[in-house]
Design a protein around this motif. Structure first.
Motif, short mmCIF file in Angstrom:
data_model
loop_
_atom_site.label_atom_id
_atom_site.label_comp_id
_atom_site.label_asym_id
_atom_site.label_seq_id
_atom_site.Cartn_x
_atom_site.Cartn_y
_atom_site.Cartn_z
N LYS A 145 4.23 5.65 -5.48
CA LYS A 145 4.06 5.92 -7.08
C LYS A 145 2.83 6.72 -7.63
O LYS A 145 3.15 7.39 -8.60
CB LYS A 145 3.74 4.46 -7.78
N SER A 146 1.76 6.95 -6.79
CA SER A 146 0.85 8.06 -7.10
C SER A 146 1.38 9.35 -7.05
O SER A 146 0.87 10.05 -7.54
CB SER A 146 -0.43 7.65 -6.30
N GLY A 147 2.25 9.49 -6.30
CA GLY A 147 2.68 10.77 -6.01
C GLY A 147 1.74 11.70 -4.93
O GLY A 147 1.88 13.01 -4.97
N ILE A 171 -6.28 7.08 5.74
CA ILE A 171 -5.92 8.40 5.19
C ILE A 171 -4.57 8.41 5.08
O ILE A 171 -3.70 7.83 5.51
CB ILE A 171 -6.16 9.33 6.80
N VAL A 172 -4.34 9.40 4.03
CA VAL A 172 -2.78 9.63 3.27
C VAL A 172 -2.64 11.29 3.73
O VAL A 172 -3.28 12.00 3.49
CB VAL A 172 -2.70 9.46 1.97
N VAL A 228 -5.27 -1.15 -4.70
CA VAL A 228 -4.98 -0.07 -3.90
C VAL A 228 -5.38 1.12 -5.02
O VAL A 228 -4.99 1.32 -5.87
CB VAL A 228 -3.73 0.13 -3.53
N LYS A 229 -6.62 1.92 -4.56
CA LYS A 229 -7.06 3.06 -5.06
C LYS A 229 -6.39 4.23 -4.30
O LYS A 229 -7.07 4.56 -3.30
CB LYS A 229 -8.62 3.16 -5.52
N VAL A 246 1.02 -1.28 0.08
CA VAL A 246 -0.11 -0.05 -0.03
C VAL A 246 0.76 1.10 -0.09
O VAL A 246 0.70 2.30 -0.95
CB VAL A 246 -1.21 0.10 1.35
N ARG A 247 2.02 1.26 0.52
CA ARG A 247 2.87 2.37 1.01
C ARG A 247 3.48 2.66 -0.56
O ARG A 247 3.65 3.64 -1.11
CB ARG A 247 4.04 2.11 1.88
#
Lengths: 161, 161, 161
Positions: C56-58, C126-127, C155-156, C50-51
């Motif tokens: 990668k999503s930034g 939460i991010v 993972v979205k 997940v991390r």
């Protein structure tokens, strides 16, 4: 070139020029942390705190994620009218997930870990017109399964038109 | 200066000028309410309703939150192929969360409240290419634990590229 | 006219002109698929995956939805420090949701379907500041209830300031 993705600004734009004010309000606070004293195994009603977070965020439409960062507590949504419901929920969870002779975890609170995974570590609620979309009898609860503890929970407000 | 945060517009932009049309379609409807008659304790398959909401929202990528505003019902995702699975789920939940002599709630439906917190009041599903990202055997169910009832559920579509 | 709703671009704008670079990085990848071998009934720690998706999503601020597309497995968040906790969780779920004579589903894995609905098919985290907001003792687990299986999870990452 100036770009502002504040959705309120975009809404204002439809009525003409958006104001410079919207830039000053940006970025909004969208993540809120709350403290909770949990002296006993109970479901603590935190709905007013979630409402407070939404009001402070200024978000009109979106979702709110209420998150518990502990492994022997959880978040659930259930009845707020008759306190006997919470009384019965605590008994029902104790009976479904009792302490067991086969458990190995030395801290002795595996039943609390089980209840945490059964009710879950978060609740997601819809926000519309700046308000939580809850049913008449619903409240949001922080579930303490391993008291007494000083606890934290988070509310993340997600803005989406 | 004109700003549009409609993500489809932004995608179109990459191919050149975005059309004025996108403004007229804005804001989109993103919150949907559905009614459900639940004459018996059962898992009611609502997947087609969730798909309808996503189609109407026009959202290509994001998440969908399916929310139950009742305290003796819930939302879960489980198998859609063999109806015996739902039959067994109802029995298994009855056995894990039976009515008990110690319960106090005068309405007599505490077991239904327990099942509601065990399965949860919402499900979050990923949306990609305008479609729900569900496994082959997965459907979305409204779980009625205290029938007969006339019920409501909401679908909130969150647009995120 | 050029419009970019990349939120990093908007942040950069506050310091002056945003760079053309942001257009080239757009759209970002926000949906990630992972494979998992699950040879036995266990809770598989997938936190590092997940991390990886978030990195990668930034995405700096938002939420992450971890989704299980299977009906005899689930996602939960629980303790990562003492492996005996997972040992006890597996026993406690077996006891609460055992196989039963009344079950009809011919595949014989109704107990696994029950556990899937009890722990749930997804977790929302939460991010913040580009990192998962997890408690000290929390990890994210893929729960295998019907082994051995080759499994998938998604993972979205949802970007929201």
């Amino acid at each position: 070139m100036y770009v502002c993705v504040d959705f309120n600004a975009v809404r204002e734009f439809h009525n003409g020029e958006y104001s410079k004010q919207t830039f000053l309000n940006y970025p909004r606070v969208m993540l809120f942390e709350f403290q909770l004293s949990a002296p006993r195994a109970d479901f603590y009603n935190i709905t007013s705190k979630v409402r407070e977070a939404i009001a402070k965020s200024g978000v009109a439409a979106g979702i709110a994620v209420v998150y518990c960062p502990h492994t022997t507590a959880g978040i659930t949504i259930n009845e707020n009218a008759d306190p006997d419901v919470v009384h019965d929920l605590l008994i029902g969870l104790d009976k479904a997930f009792p302490d067991r002779a086969e458990f190995r975890h030395a801290e002795g609170n595996s039943a609390a870990h089980l209840k945490a995974s059964a009710v879950g570590s978060s609740a997601t609620i819809i926000v519309n017109n700046g308000k939580l979309v809850l049913g008449t009898w619903q409240s949001i609860y922080f579930c303490e399964f391993d008291p007494p503890r000083e606890r934290t929970f988070f509310v993340k407000v997600v803005n989406c038109l």
